[in-house]
Scaffold this motif. Sequence first.
Motif, PDB file in Angstrom:
ATOM      1  N   VAL A  11       0.854  -1.184   0.000  1.00 33.21           N
ATOM      2  CA  VAL A  11       0.000   0.000   0.000  1.00 33.21           C
ATOM      3  C   VAL A  11       0.893   1.238   0.000  1.00 33.21           C
ATOM      4  O   VAL A  11       1.707   1.420   0.907  1.00 33.21           O
ATOM      5  N   VAL A  12       0.740   2.058  -1.031  1.00 31.16           N
ATOM      6  CA  VAL A  12       1.566   3.254  -1.180  1.00 31.16           C
ATOM      7  C   VAL A  12       0.683   4.488  -1.022  1.00 31.16           C
ATOM      8  O   VAL A  12      -0.205   4.726  -1.844  1.00 31.16           O
ATOM      9  N   GLU A  23      -4.068  -1.205   5.894  1.00 30.91           N
ATOM     10  CA  GLU A  23      -3.350  -2.311   6.535  1.00 30.91           C
ATOM     11  C   GLU A  23      -4.296  -3.140   7.402  1.00 30.91           C
ATOM     12  O   GLU A  23      -4.295  -4.377   7.348  1.00 30.91           O
ATOM     13  N   ILE A  24      -5.123  -2.465   8.184  1.00 30.56           N
ATOM     14  CA  ILE A  24      -6.077  -3.165   9.053  1.00 30.56           C
ATOM     15  C   ILE A  24      -7.051  -4.004   8.209  1.00 30.56           C
ATOM     16  O   ILE A  24      -7.258  -5.189   8.468  1.00 30.56           O
ATOM     17  N   PHE A  25      -7.640  -3.377   7.193  1.00 26.19           N
ATOM     18  CA  PHE A  25      -8.603  -4.091   6.326  1.00 26.19           C
ATOM     19  C   PHE A  25      -7.951  -5.318   5.679  1.00 26.19           C
ATOM     20  O   PHE A  25      -8.532  -6.402   5.648  1.00 26.19           O
ATOM     21  N   MET A  34       2.571  -4.628   3.270  1.00 27.96           N
ATOM     22  CA  MET A  34       3.787  -3.821   3.317  1.00 27.96           C
ATOM     23  C   MET A  34       3.346  -2.395   3.011  1.00 27.96           C
ATOM     24  O   MET A  34       2.478  -2.195   2.153  1.00 27.96           O
ATOM     25  N   LEU A  35       3.935  -1.409   3.702  1.00 27.57           N
ATOM     26  CA  LEU A  35       3.522  -0.027   3.494  1.00 27.57           C
ATOM     27  C   LEU A  35       4.663   0.807   2.927  1.00 27.57           C
ATOM     28  O   LEU A  35       5.824   0.604   3.275  1.00 27.57           O
ATOM     29  N   ALA A  36       4.316   1.754   2.058  1.00 30.21           N
ATOM     30  CA  ALA A  36       5.301   2.685   1.515  1.00 30.21           C
ATOM     31  C   ALA A  36       4.712   4.088   1.553  1.00 30.21           C
ATOM     32  O   ALA A  36       3.510   4.267   1.365  1.00 30.21           O
ATOM     33  N   CYS A  56      -1.863   2.112  -5.013  1.00 26.89           N
ATOM     34  CA  CYS A  56      -1.019   3.290  -5.096  1.00 26.89           C
ATOM     35  C   CYS A  56      -1.829   4.582  -5.149  1.00 26.89           C
ATOM     36  O   CYS A  56      -2.663   4.763  -6.042  1.00 26.89           O
ATOM     37  N   ASP A  57      -1.572   5.456  -4.203  1.00 25.15           N
ATOM     38  CA  ASP A  57      -2.209   6.764  -4.170  1.00 25.15           C
ATOM     39  C   ASP A  57      -1.735   7.569  -5.388  1.00 25.15           C
ATOM     40  O   ASP A  57      -0.621   7.385  -5.858  1.00 25.15           O
ATOM     41  N   ILE A  58      -2.580   8.459  -5.891  1.00 25.40           N
ATOM     42  CA  ILE A  58      -2.187   9.280  -7.033  1.00 25.40           C
ATOM     43  C   ILE A  58      -1.425  10.520  -6.585  1.00 25.40           C
ATOM     44  O   ILE A  58      -0.343  10.812  -7.084  1.00 25.40           O
ATOM     45  N   LEU A  59      -1.987  11.253  -5.624  1.00 26.30           N
ATOM     46  CA  LEU A  59      -1.356  12.506  -5.206  1.00 26.30           C
ATOM     47  C   LEU A  59      -0.337  12.279  -4.105  1.00 26.30           C
ATOM     48  O   LEU A  59      -0.692  12.115  -2.941  1.00 26.30           O
ATOM     49  N   MET A  60       0.943  12.222  -4.505  1.00 27.74           N
ATOM     50  CA  MET A  60       2.025  12.051  -3.532  1.00 27.74           C
ATOM     51  C   MET A  60       3.159  12.993  -3.895  1.00 27.74           C
ATOM     52  O   MET A  60       3.348  13.312  -5.064  1.00 27.74           O
ATOM     53  N   PRO A  61       3.926  13.408  -2.886  1.00 23.13           N
ATOM     54  CA  PRO A  61       5.077  14.267  -3.172  1.00 23.13           C
ATOM     55  C   PRO A  61       6.168  13.483  -3.916  1.00 23.13           C
ATOM     56  O   PRO A  61       6.178  12.253  -3.875  1.00 23.13           O
ATOM     57  N   ARG A  62       7.074  14.185  -4.548  1.00 28.75           N
ATOM     58  CA  ARG A  62       8.230  13.629  -5.257  1.00 28.75           C
ATOM     59  C   ARG A  62       7.869  12.828  -6.500  1.00 28.75           C
ATOM     60  O   ARG A  62       8.164  13.226  -7.605  1.00 28.75           O
ATOM     61  N   LEU A  63       7.211  11.716  -6.310  1.00 30.22           N
ATOM     62  CA  LEU A  63       6.860  10.860  -7.451  1.00 30.22           C
ATOM     63  C   LEU A  63       5.383  10.531  -7.304  1.00 30.22           C
ATOM     64  O   LEU A  63       4.996   9.891  -6.334  1.00 30.22           O
TER      65      LEU A  63
END
Length: 131
Positions: A11-12, A23-25, A34-36, A56-63
């Motif tokens: 999960v990113v 993670e709980i679900f 595994m978390l990122a 994978c989340d769309i709105l994230m910093p850097r990449l």
Amino acid sequence: MSNSSALKVLVVDDSNTIRRSAEIFLKQGGHEVMLAEDGFDALAKINDYQPDLVFCDILMPRLDGYQTCAIIKRNDRFAELPVVMLSSKDGVFDKARGRMVGSEEYLTKPFTKDQLLQAVQQFGTQASGAA
């Protein structure tokens, strides 16, 4: 659900709240999690951990999520790895863009436990079946 159907899920998301609830679900569904925190973190973990499925989340910093997904799909080793995009926007344009970079599905946040587990069942088994 038996343990033979347990999958490794990455999960990113840059939101701690989203990562924790996912993670709980997923653990309740019997999966390994595994978390990122961002795309760079995710790419390193995919390499080490070799998950069956990535949220994978769309709105994230850097990449952002689109870039992260595109990099995953361009790598021969991970081209078959299913990627499900997560976004707080439910836009047609975002969904189309997600498909363009090769994502399998698009979930709108906040997602429910059922939505998450259904996506894992649908795409994760497809990945392990192809291996």
